[in-house]
Design an enzyme around this catalytic site. Structure first.
Site, PDB file in Angstrom:
ATOM      1  CD  GLU A   1       8.397  -6.526  -1.850  1.00  0.00           C
ATOM      2  OE1 GLU A   1       7.571  -5.977  -1.945  1.00  0.00           O
ATOM      3  OE2 GLU A   1       8.729  -7.482  -0.914  1.00  0.00           O
TER       4      GLU A   1
ATOM      5  CB  SER B   1      -0.786   0.038   1.229  1.00  0.00           C
ATOM      6  OG  SER B   1      -0.265  -0.082   2.257  1.00  0.00           O
TER       7      SER B   1
HETATM    8  O1  LIG Z   1       7.079  -6.345   1.686  1.00  0.00           O
HETATM    9  C1  LIG Z   1       6.152  -6.074   1.302  1.00  0.00           C
HETATM   10  C2  LIG Z   1       5.280  -6.744   0.273  1.00  0.00           C
HETATM   11  O2  LIG Z   1       5.750  -8.029   0.108  1.00  0.00           O
HETATM   12  C3  LIG Z   1       5.646  -4.805   1.527  1.00  0.00           C
HETATM   13  O3  LIG Z   1       6.496  -3.660   1.023  1.00  0.00           O
HETATM   14  C4  LIG Z   1       5.164  -4.580   3.071  1.00  0.00           C
HETATM   15  O4  LIG Z   1       4.410  -5.595   3.519  1.00  0.00           O
HETATM   16  C5  LIG Z   1       4.495  -3.326   3.410  1.00  0.00           C
HETATM   17  O5  LIG Z   1       3.275  -2.894   2.867  1.00  0.00           O
HETATM   18  P1  LIG Z   1       2.478  -1.915   2.991  1.00  0.00           P
HETATM   19  O6  LIG Z   1       3.239  -0.640   2.548  1.00  0.00           O
HETATM   20  O7  LIG Z   1       1.074  -2.239   2.770  1.00  0.00           O
HETATM   21  O8  LIG Z   1       2.212  -1.646   4.669  1.00  0.00           O
END
Ligand SMILES: O=C(CO)[C@H](O)[C@H](O)COP(=O)(O)O
Length: 232
Positions: free
Chosen positions: A105, A30
């Site tokens: 990632e 998000s």
């Molecule tokens: O690692 C991730 C996805 O794999 C995201 O960067 C992490 O979960 C943070 O998400 P958000 O910005 O929705 O809190």
């Protein structure tokens, strides 16, 4: 949704790291979504960049917003990656993978000249571990791998890890973009993240884990009014 303004302010601040002609890793989640949206606005105003998405979700978002993408196989240099995190400690060590995109990632962050993390203040922790650590594993033999992951976490100093297979729709194991499962490892506290990372990395069946050690060089924490930038 909580912390929307803080996330958006962190994402907007990350635009200052973007330069014309860059190839940019586009994170998932998000907070990263706000960055892709801010980038799309800049592109509409004439910025020339190309993105490398870290998930199918981000690929769809970027395409829908008109952000030019380049297939990862055709990339020879990634100048910058901007991504969110589930936790960030005071050494810029991260837990990532809450959105199940940790493998792509990490590949993209590791290949980038600079990884910038964008987050709201709730992600800042003194010690990693409140957020369950995601570990991506091959479906084949995943119960055996889970036991090895448990042993590794214990050896790294975590007293009572609890491991659950992440579930998707219909209570079936969630399948990642790479066709794997996610083990969510509740640790409470990870006393030595680098050691835990080292032990997890050598387990057959572990494709990748959500500890990002030594990858982030810049962390941007959004607030109601703006953002603070920390360099490491
Ligand atoms: O690692 C991730 C996805 O794999 C995201 O960067 C992490 O979960 C943070 O998400 P958000 O910005 O929705 O809190």
């Amino acid at each position: 949704m909580a912390f929307e303004r803080e996330k958006e302010n962190a994402a907007t601040a990350a635009i200052e790291f973007v330069e014309d002609g860059m190839t940019i890793g586009l994170g998932t989640g998000s907070t990263a979504k706000f960055f892709v949206e801010a980038l799309a606005d800049e592109i509409a105003d004439g910025l020339v960049v190309r993105g490398v998405p870290t998930s199918e979700e981000t690929r769809r978002l970027a395409e829908s917003l008109g952000v030019p993408l380049v297939p990862v196989e055709q990339v020879d240099r990634i100048h910058l990656t901007v991504d969110g995190a589930d936790e960030v400690d005071e050494h810029a060590q991260l837990i990532k993978g809450g959105g199940a995109a940790l493998l792509r990632e990490k590949i993209i962050a590791n290949a980038s000249d600079l990884m910038v993390v964008i987050a709201d203040p709730s992600k800042q922790v003194e010690v990693l571990g409140s957020f369950p650590l995601p570990v991506e594993v091959t479906p084949f033999g995943f119960t055996i791998t889970a036991k090895k992951v448990y042993d590794a976490l214990k050896t790294s100093g975590i007293s009572r890890p609890r491991i659950d297979v992440r579930r998707g729709s219909g209570d079936k194991p969630l399948v990642t973009d790479g066709g794997n499962y996610i083990l969510d490892c509740a640790c409470s506290v990870i006393p030595d993240p680098a050691y835990a990372a080292e032990l997890l990395s050598v387990i057959p069946g572990v494709v990748e884990h959500g500890l990002f050690i030594g990858l982030a060089r810049t962390v941007i924490i959004g607030s109601d009014e703006g953002a603070s930038i920390f360099e490491y």
